[in-house]
Design a protein around this motif. Structure first.
Motif, PDB file in Angstrom:
ATOM      1  N   ALA A   1      43.408 103.705 -36.951  1.00 11.55           N
ATOM      2  CA  ALA A   1      43.606 104.047 -38.180  1.00 11.55           C
ATOM      3  C   ALA A   1      42.815 105.366 -37.429  1.00 11.55           C
ATOM      4  N   ARG A   2      42.753 106.122 -38.150  1.00  5.88           N
ATOM      5  CA  ARG A   2      41.922 107.875 -36.813  1.00  5.88           C
ATOM      6  C   ARG A   2      41.289 108.522 -37.986  1.00  5.88           C
ATOM      7  N   PHE A   3      39.767 108.492 -37.689  1.00  2.00           N
ATOM      8  CA  PHE A   3      38.984 109.235 -38.356  1.00  2.00           C
ATOM      9  C   PHE A   3      38.439 110.690 -37.869  1.00  2.00           C
ATOM     10  N   ALA A   4      37.495 111.361 -37.985  1.00  3.08           N
ATOM     11  CA  ALA A   4      37.183 113.162 -38.250  1.00  3.08           C
ATOM     12  C   ALA A   4      36.225 111.769 -37.174  1.00  3.08           C
ATOM     13  N   THR A   5      35.598 112.584 -35.693  1.00  2.11           N
ATOM     14  CA  THR A   5      34.960 111.810 -35.350  1.00  2.11           C
ATOM     15  C   THR A   5      33.180 111.822 -35.795  1.00  2.11           C
ATOM     16  N   GLN A   6      33.254 113.025 -36.385  1.00  6.57           N
ATOM     17  CA  GLN A   6      31.866 112.762 -36.589  1.00  6.57           C
ATOM     18  C   GLN A   6      31.613 111.702 -37.860  1.00  6.57           C
ATOM     19  N   THR A   7      32.472 111.475 -38.634  1.00  7.15           N
ATOM     20  CA  THR A   7      32.666 110.349 -38.897  1.00  7.15           C
ATOM     21  C   THR A   7      32.016 108.580 -39.141  1.00  7.15           C
ATOM     22  N   VAL A   8      32.343 108.673 -37.184  1.00  9.35           N
ATOM     23  CA  VAL A   8      32.365 107.287 -36.576  1.00  9.35           C
ATOM     24  C   VAL A   8      31.110 107.097 -35.922  1.00  9.35           C
ATOM     25  N   THR A   9      30.330 105.940 -35.538  1.00  6.50           N
ATOM     26  CA  THR A   9      29.292 105.710 -35.041  1.00  6.50           C
ATOM     27  C   THR A   9      29.714 104.654 -34.291  1.00  6.50           C
ATOM     28  N   THR A  10      29.723 104.258 -33.043  1.00  2.96           N
ATOM     29  CA  THR A  10      29.745 102.676 -32.102  1.00  2.96           C
ATOM     30  C   THR A  10      28.234 102.019 -31.865  1.00  2.96           C
ATOM     31  N   GLU A  11      28.330 101.271 -31.563  1.00  4.08           N
ATOM     32  CA  GLU A  11      27.323 100.522 -30.899  1.00  4.08           C
ATOM     33  C   GLU A  11      27.787  99.564 -29.832  1.00  4.08           C
ATOM     34  N   GLY A  12      27.317  99.185 -29.419  1.00  2.12           N
ATOM     35  CA  GLY A  12      27.594  98.334 -27.682  1.00  2.12           C
ATOM     36  C   GLY A  12      28.007  98.468 -26.858  1.00  2.12           C
ATOM     37  N   GLN A  13      28.126  98.260 -25.411  1.00  4.29           N
ATOM     38  CA  GLN A  13      28.757  98.257 -24.654  1.00  4.29           C
ATOM     39  C   GLN A  13      30.177  98.281 -24.844  1.00  4.29           C
ATOM     40  N   SER A  14      31.423  99.333 -24.057  1.00  2.76           N
ATOM     41  CA  SER A  14      32.769  98.822 -24.144  1.00  2.76           C
ATOM     42  C   SER A  14      32.890  99.825 -22.123  1.00  2.76           C
ATOM     43  N   LYS A  15      33.876  99.053 -22.049  1.00  2.62           N
ATOM     44  CA  LYS A  15      34.149  99.668 -20.861  1.00  2.62           C
ATOM     45  C   LYS A  15      35.969 100.202 -21.569  1.00  2.62           C
ATOM     46  N   GLN A  16      36.502 101.792 -20.454  1.00  4.44           N
ATOM     47  CA  GLN A  16      37.243 102.637 -20.620  1.00  4.44           C
ATOM     48  C   GLN A  16      38.456 102.167 -19.841  1.00  4.44           C
ATOM     49  N   TYR A  17      40.430 102.524 -20.474  1.00  5.11           N
ATOM     50  CA  TYR A  17      41.155 102.967 -19.682  1.00  5.11           C
ATOM     51  C   TYR A  17      41.603 104.121 -20.004  1.00  5.11           C
ATOM     52  N   LEU A  18      41.666 104.451 -19.061  1.00  2.00           N
ATOM     53  CA  LEU A  18      42.900 105.856 -19.340  1.00  2.00           C
ATOM     54  C   LEU A  18      44.450 105.375 -18.909  1.00  2.00           C
ATOM     55  N   ARG A  19      44.984 105.384 -20.846  1.00  4.41           N
ATOM     56  CA  ARG A  19      46.903 105.275 -20.301  1.00  4.41           C
ATOM     57  C   ARG A  19      46.892 106.643 -20.651  1.00  4.41           C
ATOM     58  N   ILE A  20      48.849 106.709 -20.269  1.00  2.49           N
ATOM     59  CA  ILE A  20      49.342 107.566 -20.417  1.00  2.49           C
ATOM     60  C   ILE A  20      50.356 107.140 -20.734  1.00  2.49           C
ATOM     61  N   GLY A  21      50.908 107.763 -21.912  1.00  2.00           N
ATOM     62  CA  GLY A  21      52.000 107.176 -22.942  1.00  2.00           C
ATOM     63  C   GLY A  21      52.732 107.394 -22.352  1.00  2.00           C
ATOM     64  N   ASP A  22      54.300 107.413 -23.632  1.00  4.84           N
ATOM     65  CA  ASP A  22      55.396 107.705 -22.734  1.00  4.84           C
ATOM     66  C   ASP A  22      55.766 108.827 -23.103  1.00  4.84           C
ATOM     67  N   GLU A  23      55.621 109.842 -23.439  1.00  5.90           N
ATOM     68  CA  GLU A  23      56.139 111.160 -22.705  1.00  5.90           C
ATOM     69  C   GLU A  23      55.263 112.267 -22.638  1.00  5.90           C
TER      70      GLU A  23
END
Length: 169
Positions: free
Chosen positions: A44-66
């Motif tokens: 589901a895609r949301f405008a960034t200004q409507t989103v709040t995140t809490e807690g720790q996360s790790k990040q992974y950069l993925r390159i897609g098919d195209e």
């Protein structure tokens, strides 16, 4: 506007969004199949200004098919993906639909990479279908005029606009 709460399996990182998603795509590309561990990814895609995140996360950069890229944030404890940023669409946060654990969540509105769709995954009625990613869209303004807009890879479409898409040759 209702709030929606998404979390990982252990509940440590969470995402709270205000309102309904602007778009709910499902993707059958091989990268989404590997990332989700399923036959397709649903987000589901949301405008960034409507989103709040809490807690720790790790990040992974993925390159897609195209060649497009996305930064996936996942729980360092249980490994579940909780949200991602699409580098081609900086004003959007994508949240896996399953992270909401809500059977009444809005259904998909578009299905991409259907050329890589598993044969047993039946058709989804009432949504747009693409053999690959949407590459070009024609936006229909409320007054009926047409405005072509080039797109790159998986793209974000605002709900307020009707659109049709065609593949570039």
């Amino acid at each position: 506007m209702p709030d929606h709460l998404a979390s990982c399996s252990c509940g440590k990182p969470t995402v709270r969004v205000r309102g309904e998603p602007d778009r709910v795509p499902i993707c059958h590309c091989l990268a989404c199949q590997k990332r989700s561990g399923s036959a397709f990814g649903a987000q589901a895609r949301f405008a960034t200004q409507t989103v709040t995140t809490e807690g720790q996360s790790k990040q992974y950069l993925r390159i897609g098919d195209e060649g497009s890229s996305a930064r996936f944030h996942f729980c360092p404890e249980c490994g579940s993906t909780v949200f991602c940023f699409l580098n081609d669409v900086p004003d959007v946060v994508a949240v896996p639909v399953g992270a909401f654990a809500d059977p009444s969540f809005p259904p998909p509105s578009v299905s991409g990479y259907e050329e890589r769709k598993h044969r047993w995954a039946g058709p989804s009625d009432g949504i747009e279908h693409f053999d690959r990613a949407a590459r070009r869209a024609v936006l229909v303004a409320p007054n009926g005029s047409f405005k072509p807009k080039p797109l790159r890879g998986s793209t974000y479409f605002r709900r307020q606009v009707q659109w049709t898409a065609s593949r570039d040759g």
